[in-house]
Design a protein around this motif. Structure first.
Motif, mmCIF file in Angstrom:
data_model
loop_
_atom_site.group_PDB
_atom_site.id
_atom_site.type_symbol
_atom_site.label_atom_id
_atom_site.label_comp_id
_atom_site.label_asym_id
_atom_site.label_seq_id
_atom_site.Cartn_x
_atom_site.Cartn_y
_atom_site.Cartn_z
ATOM 1 N N SER A 21 25.398 36.099 68.269
ATOM 2 C CA SER A 21 24.835 36.360 69.594
ATOM 3 C C SER A 21 23.358 36.077 69.693
ATOM 4 O O SER A 21 22.820 35.876 70.778
ATOM 5 N N THR A 56 27.688 39.241 76.402
ATOM 6 C CA THR A 56 28.539 40.412 76.184
ATOM 7 C C THR A 56 27.775 41.712 76.356
ATOM 8 O O THR A 56 28.183 42.757 75.881
ATOM 9 N N HIS A 82 28.878 30.139 75.780
ATOM 10 C CA HIS A 82 28.821 31.173 76.812
ATOM 11 C C HIS A 82 28.427 30.585 78.164
ATOM 12 O O HIS A 82 27.612 29.661 78.255
ATOM 13 N N HIS A 104 33.275 34.803 73.820
ATOM 14 C CA HIS A 104 32.716 35.667 72.786
ATOM 15 C C HIS A 104 33.846 36.204 71.919
ATOM 16 O O HIS A 104 34.991 36.341 72.359
#
Length: 544
Positions: A196, A522, A105, A239
């Motif tokens: 995540s 996200t 990310h 993602h």
């Protein structure tokens, strides 16, 4: 470092017989689209346009460049890029070499990158040379001292000394050449994503072509995404959700309209000016636009449907968005890194099902809800959501303990989500099992209380986490960011909940105001970070 993915042979036979798993590879989608309509636009990023024929040339050129670096089958290549054309080129080129793409990310920096690349054994990293105050390529070069496997840093932009320029690897003359052939099978590792980490450390999730491409191919058909569609995604391609949107687009031979970095203004401007037909976004993306009135008076009639995922979607938000679309529909999607899209709404669903649920199970997947004792929950009863099917991963990378804990004895994946499924198969989410508040033996999910407090005019964002208590075990603590600090405090929070009929046992018993809510890339709230912040604040106040 070799990544192995093994599925029970009987599952492979069953999924192939059902037509869910095929021998298709990612490059097959590009070749199909480039042959069928070479001049159709594949990627549009501002004034930059790549047709499918042009995209294929760029992919072949990068594949040749990666081949010159010695990157081949099974090698892990980390990619930390915004939603640029270079991301799509890298995605396809890495796959064509039989290598494995690991996404990183954009907000991640030294500690996170070091940990993730050490875990994966990545041999190369593709990143921007610089982004605002972040010299990504220089950081990656510095990390090579601690990452012996990281042989190459490939920079998009002006490459620093020691890095390879992305442009040098994609020379135009290589676009008409082919790299050395690599034997790739649909059972081979294809992508490596990391969870995540909203409540715990991220875990590596490898997928073969079988699981990933099956989910995207079936979704494209189920949602009716066609070659003439223009698909805009607000979520990052690094993602699962963003990568899903890009992959569905490639599968359909449609056009990907790129938004390198989300801002409410740029997002709405693209919707109005470029007239996409399909939009993938998170609830927070849309909520920002609606709160600022950015869709008011604008023509959004090109949009056939919007898919919302990544966080709970309130009915007010879904209705509010639909009112701006001029006939377009809002669909909800539930997914996880371990299983891609597990459920989503369909355009043929009744309005209440689309607005009030996350839809039905994705083709090739099965969902069930179980009680604490493992017995099946009744229709409409809340319990833990479990899943099995053709898009499910086989286990976490180098983490057998987590893999064993993730599956039931009969092979179903424990999602950690609380949910109910009605008699018609529609899924309704009710929070996370790890986020339950256990107040004196009374367990409850804070999700609906969070949604209610977030609807207060003075509240911008809200999240509730458990707070240790010596008597009751846990109490609820509410974190908020505020639009109007003068209009919301502890007493106003209580009045608001009382006015809306929430039982006192579910009221937060502490309120903490913060400047910014910790979010994943996200836009999921990182409740683990909030719990750490709560512990820090409680310790500081105790010491005063």
């Amino acid at each position: 470092m070799t990544i192995r993915i093994e599925y029970p042979p009987e599952l492979a036979v069953r999924y192939r017989a059902a037509g869910w798993w095929t021998d298709e590879l990612l490059g097959d989608w590009l070749e199909r689209a480039a042959r069928a309509a070479p001049e159709r636009v594949a990627v549009r990023q501002g004034t930059r346009v790549l047709t499918y024929a042009g995209l294929r040339r760029h992919v072949r050129a990068l594949a040749c460049g990666l081949d010159r670096l010695g990157i081949g089958k099974g090698d892990v290549v980390a990619v930390q890029l915004p939603n640029l054309a270079e991301f799509a080129i890298s995605y396809l080129a890495i796959a064509s070499r039989g290598a494995v793409m690991q996404t990183v990310h954009m907000p991640y920096r030294g500690d996170e990158i070091r940990s993730l690349l050490k875990h994966s054994g990545a041999v190369a990293m593709i990143c921007v040379a610089e982004a605002k105050d972040y010299a990504a390529a220089a950081l990656a070069l510095a990390l090579r001292k601690e990452l012996p496997d990281l042989a190459h840093v490939i920079a998009v932009g002006r490459a620093p000394a020691g890095a390879v320029a992305f442009a040098d690897l994609t020379r135009v003359e290589d676009g008409n050449a082919d790299p050395r052939p690599v034997q790739v099978a649909a059972a081979d590792p294809f992508v490596l994503l990391y969870t995540s980490g909203t409540t715990a450390a991220p875990k590596g999730v490898p997928h073969p072509y079988h699981t990933y491409l099956a989910n995207f191919r079936l979704a494209a058909a189920e949602l009716g995404v066609e070659p003439g569609d223009v698909v805009l995604c607000a979520a990052p391609f690094t993602h699962l959700y963003g990568l899903s949107a890009l992959s569905v687009t490639l599968c359909a031979g449609a056009t990907a309209l790129l938004l390198p970095a989300y801002t409410p203004g740029e997002f709405t401007e693209l919707v109005v000016r470029e007239r996409p037909t399909v939009v993938y976004a998170g609830p927070a993306h849309v909520a920002n636009c609606l709160a600022r009135g950015l869709f008011d008076g604008k023509d959004c009639s090109s949009v056939r449907f919007v898919v919302l995922s990544g966080a709970p979607v309130s009915r007010d938000l879904a209705h509010g968005l639909e009112s701006k679309l001029g006939g377009g529909k809002v669909l909800q999607l539930w997914g996880m890194t371990e299983l891609q899209a597990g459920a989503y709404g369909r355009l043929t669903d009744a309005a209440e099902a689309r607005v009030g649920s996350a839809g039905r199970a994705a083709p090739g997947n099965e969902l069930r809800v179980t009680r604490d004792d493992g017995s099946p929950a009744a229709p409409g009863e809340v319990g833990e959501l479990e899943m099995c099917g053709a898009s499910l991963f086989a286990g976490y990378l180098h983490n057998p303990a987590a893999s064993a804990a993730a599956f039931t004895a009969d092979g179903w994946f424990r999602t950690g989500d609380l949910a109910s499924i009605d008699a018609a198969g529609y899924l309704r989410l009710a929070g996370r099992t790890k986020e339950l508040i256990n107040r004196g033996g009374v367990k409850f999910s804070p999700l609906d209380v969070e949604n209610l407090l977030a609807a207060h005019p003075a509240v911008e964002t809200c999240a509730i986490v458990p707070m240790p208590d010596p008597v009751l075990g846990e109490r609820a603590c509410c974190f908020v960011t505020l639009r109007d600090p003068a209009a919301f405090g502890f007493e106003e929070m209580q009045r608001w909940l009382a006015r809306h009929g929430v039982s006192k046992v579910r009221w937060p018993e502490r309120l903490e105001v913060i400047d910014a809510m910790p979010m994943t890339p996200t836009r999921k709230v990182m409740k683990g970070a909030l719990m750490q912040e709560l512990e820090r604040r409680m310790r500081a106040r105790h010491q005063q």
